[in-house]
Design an enzyme around this catalytic site. Structure first.
Site, PDB file in Angstrom:
ATOM      1  N   ASN A 214       0.170  38.195  38.331  1.00  0.00           N
ATOM      2  CA  ASN A 214       1.624  37.977  38.285  1.00  0.00           C
ATOM      3  C   ASN A 214       2.092  38.295  36.872  1.00  0.00           C
ATOM      4  O   ASN A 214       1.273  38.446  35.965  1.00  0.00           O
ATOM      5  CB  ASN A 214       1.944  36.530  38.692  1.00  0.00           C
ATOM      6  CG  ASN A 214       1.248  35.536  37.779  1.00  0.00           C
ATOM      7  OD1 ASN A 214       1.535  35.467  36.596  1.00  0.00           O
ATOM      8  ND2 ASN A 214       0.285  34.788  38.328  1.00  0.00           N
ATOM      9  N   ASP A 283      -2.535  31.585  43.518  1.00  0.00           N
ATOM     10  CA  ASP A 283      -2.819  30.675  44.642  1.00  0.00           C
ATOM     11  C   ASP A 283      -3.929  31.232  45.528  1.00  0.00           C
ATOM     12  O   ASP A 283      -4.620  30.489  46.208  1.00  0.00           O
ATOM     13  CB  ASP A 283      -1.560  30.491  45.508  1.00  0.00           C
ATOM     14  CG  ASP A 283      -0.502  29.661  44.781  1.00  0.00           C
ATOM     15  OD1 ASP A 283      -0.887  28.880  43.891  1.00  0.00           O
ATOM     16  OD2 ASP A 283       0.702  29.815  45.095  1.00  0.00           O
ATOM     17  N   LYS A 293     -16.055  50.126  43.800  1.00  0.00           N
ATOM     18  CA  LYS A 293     -14.624  50.448  43.850  1.00  0.00           C
ATOM     19  C   LYS A 293     -14.237  50.853  45.269  1.00  0.00           C
ATOM     20  O   LYS A 293     -14.935  51.664  45.898  1.00  0.00           O
ATOM     21  CB  LYS A 293     -14.337  51.594  42.871  1.00  0.00           C
ATOM     22  CG  LYS A 293     -12.890  51.920  42.753  1.00  0.00           C
ATOM     23  CD  LYS A 293     -12.656  53.039  41.746  1.00  0.00           C
ATOM     24  CE  LYS A 293     -11.228  53.518  41.828  1.00  0.00           C
ATOM     25  NZ  LYS A 293     -11.024  54.772  41.129  1.00  0.00           N
ATOM     26  N   PHE A 329       4.241  22.632  36.061  1.00  0.00           N
ATOM     27  CA  PHE A 329       5.354  23.586  36.046  1.00  0.00           C
ATOM     28  C   PHE A 329       5.504  24.132  37.451  1.00  0.00           C
ATOM     29  O   PHE A 329       4.502  24.352  38.144  1.00  0.00           O
ATOM     30  CB  PHE A 329       5.067  24.741  35.069  1.00  0.00           C
ATOM     31  CG  PHE A 329       5.475  24.442  33.658  1.00  0.00           C
ATOM     32  CD1 PHE A 329       4.796  23.488  32.923  1.00  0.00           C
ATOM     33  CD2 PHE A 329       6.548  25.099  33.072  1.00  0.00           C
ATOM     34  CE1 PHE A 329       5.172  23.192  31.620  1.00  0.00           C
ATOM     35  CE2 PHE A 329       6.935  24.820  31.770  1.00  0.00           C
ATOM     36  CZ  PHE A 329       6.242  23.855  31.037  1.00  0.00           C
ATOM     37  N   LYS A 343       6.312  18.798  45.104  1.00  0.00           N
ATOM     38  CA  LYS A 343       5.072  19.188  44.433  1.00  0.00           C
ATOM     39  C   LYS A 343       4.598  18.084  43.478  1.00  0.00           C
ATOM     40  O   LYS A 343       3.420  17.737  43.436  1.00  0.00           O
ATOM     41  CB  LYS A 343       5.372  20.449  43.604  1.00  0.00           C
ATOM     42  CG  LYS A 343       4.317  21.514  43.690  1.00  0.00           C
ATOM     43  CD  LYS A 343       4.751  22.685  42.825  1.00  0.00           C
ATOM     44  CE  LYS A 343       4.395  24.008  43.409  1.00  0.00           C
ATOM     45  NZ  LYS A 343       4.776  25.128  42.583  1.00  0.00           N
ATOM     46  N   LYS A 347       1.100  16.111  44.191  1.00  0.00           N
ATOM     47  CA  LYS A 347      -0.024  16.358  43.273  1.00  0.00           C
ATOM     48  C   LYS A 347      -0.246  15.210  42.285  1.00  0.00           C
ATOM     49  O   LYS A 347      -1.066  15.333  41.383  1.00  0.00           O
ATOM     50  CB  LYS A 347       0.224  17.674  42.519  1.00  0.00           C
ATOM     51  CG  LYS A 347       0.314  18.864  43.462  1.00  0.00           C
ATOM     52  CD  LYS A 347       0.417  20.163  42.711  1.00  0.00           C
ATOM     53  CE  LYS A 347       0.580  21.322  43.683  1.00  0.00           C
ATOM     54  NZ  LYS A 347       0.550  22.611  43.024  1.00  0.00           N
TER      55      LYS A 347
END
Ligand SMILES: Cc1cc2nc3c(=O)[nH]c(=O)nc-3n(C[C@H](O)[C@H](O)[C@H](O)COP(=O)(O)O)c2cc1C
Length: 405
Positions: A214, A283, A293, A329, A343, A347
């Site tokens: 990301n 995730d 490859k 976060f 969340k 958690k």
């Protein structure tokens, strides 16, 4: 930039070491950070760097030894006026000679008299040949100065101008400024505390050359870590693949995948007082890793099965010990508050910093952010600004230091 960093008055003492050639860059960086700089050169310092260059960059005259016992400034006695004016005094580089003069309270040089007279914090950056640094006389002088409350920064190790390898290098300009900010930070509320911060993306390899990731740059996590360090914390910085220009002062653990980050964080979690989970951890990872490859020639389309990575924040929540604070976060693209709050509870986190990654000037890669800080006790605060400002405010809120910004 937080209030306490703004318009600070800095005396920069420059002594006769070879690394004085780097001091124009220090002056430039200080001025760029909004500081008002008075440069003071020792008699021998002048032989290593040009007063004209320094005065041009500082935007004002510099102070030379010839100004000390002169009546040009009239009643304004330079060493007392500068000593009283300063918010902080930095000596960079500091020679063995000046360390010795300081340790015995000598006042023949303008800089040394100023150092005796000032009530401002003093940060000294010794820089010299490794044998000079290791000499018992130098070591003793540094001990004496530490006992008087003077901060002695550790020289860096590497190749020295004299041709030796070893300890004795002047740290980089960034490190010098960060040490100064740490000294000036008015909060020391995290002194004696262990803070772990995760930052950056993770890479989940599909084959030897491709990965899922990301766009996280780790800037928000870095800002949280730096702000904790300013406040006196011992900071462990666990980061995924991202470039950081200066990680000085942190215990750095660099990892690649989510599983590696999980192992690293969980192994250290017990000893941590605060854990800030600012990394953008993947995730999912590929269900199977191809050792070879994946070749384009073999298929028009490739299907990759993904499996979930362990949720590190949830694992930390399960094993949270008494007195430990967990700060998560949540980067969300929709239903920001509902998702973040759910969340936090699921958690077992104490706080969650929610940011809407679709808002402009917020989220991945930007220098600014706009967040909501939700707490378990139901409070919700909104902070926006540079990532540094947001980090300062988040810590202020958690540590209840409203006065710091
Ligand atoms: C080329 C050269 C480089 C020097 N570099 C250093 C140095 O990096 N660190 C140091 O402690 N002394 C160094 N010295 C010795 C100092 O210049 C000397 O001790 C001087 O008197 C320091 O005075 P000051 O601390 O009042 O500026 C160097 C000397 C020469 C000739």
């Amino acid at each position: 930039m937080p209030d306490w960093k703004q318009k600070r008055k800095v005396v920069l003492g420059i002594t006769g070491g070879i690394s004085a050639y780097k001091t124009p860059e220090i002056v430039r960086a200080l001025v760029k950070s909004g500081c008002d700089v008075e440069a003071v050169l020792t008699s021998d310092g002048e032989k290593f760097v040009s007063p004209m260059v320094l005065s041009t960059l500082a935007g004002k005259r510099v102070w030379r030894q010839s100004d000390f016992l002169s009546d040009d400034a009239g009643w304004k006695i330079p060493h007392i006026t500068l000593a009283d004016w300063a918010d902080v005094v930095i000596v960079a580089p500091c020679t063995a000679e000046t360390l010795s003069n300081m340790a015995r309270g000598a006042g023949k040089e303008l800089l040394c008299s100023l150092l005796l007279a000032t009530g401002a914090p003093v940060v000294v950056f010794p820089a010299m040949n490794v044998n000079m640094l290791n000499h018992p006389a130098t070591a003793r002088n540094m001990e004496i100065l530490k006992e008087t409350g003077i901060i002695i920064a550790d020289p860096e190790t590497g190749s020295l101008a004299c041709g030796y390898e070893g300890k004795g290098r002047l740290p980089s300009v960034e490190v010098i400024l960060e040490e100064m900010w740490k000294t000036l930070c008015p909060s020391k509320k995290l002194e004696g505390k262990n803070v772990l911060v995760t930052a950056g993306p993770t890479w989940e390899f599909l084959d030897p050359v491709r990965f899922l990731s990301n766009p996280s740059t780790g800037k928000m996590g870095y800002a949280m870590a730096r702000s904790a360090w300013y406040r006196g914390a011992s900071v462990t910085f666990v980061h995924g693949p991202a470039a950081f220009s200066n990680l000085s002062g942190f215990d750095v653990k660099s990892v690649v995948s989510a599983e590696e980050m999980k192992r690293t964080v969980l192994a250290l979690s017990e000893e941590m007082d605060y854990i800030v989970k600012a990394a953008a951890v993947g995730d999912f990872r590929a269900a199977s890793f191809s050792d070879r490859k994946i070749k384009r020639a073999n298929a028009d389309a490739v299907t990759v099965d993904l499996v979930q990575n362990t949720d590190i924040a949830a694992s930390l929540g399960e094993r949270k010990r008494q007195g430990q604070t967990l700060i998560g976060f949540a980067a969300e693209s929709h239903d920001l508050l509902a998702n973040a709050s759910e969340k936090m509870k699921r958690k077992n986190l104490d706080y969650i910093v929610a940011n809407d990654i679709t808002a402009s000037g917020s989220g991945f890669g930007t220098d600014t952010n706009s967040v909501r800080l939700l707490s378990r006790d139901g409070s919700a605060d909104e902070f926006s600004g540079t990532k540094e400002d947001v980090a300062e405010r988040v810590w202020n809120r958690i540590l209840e230091e409203d006065w710091l910004l």
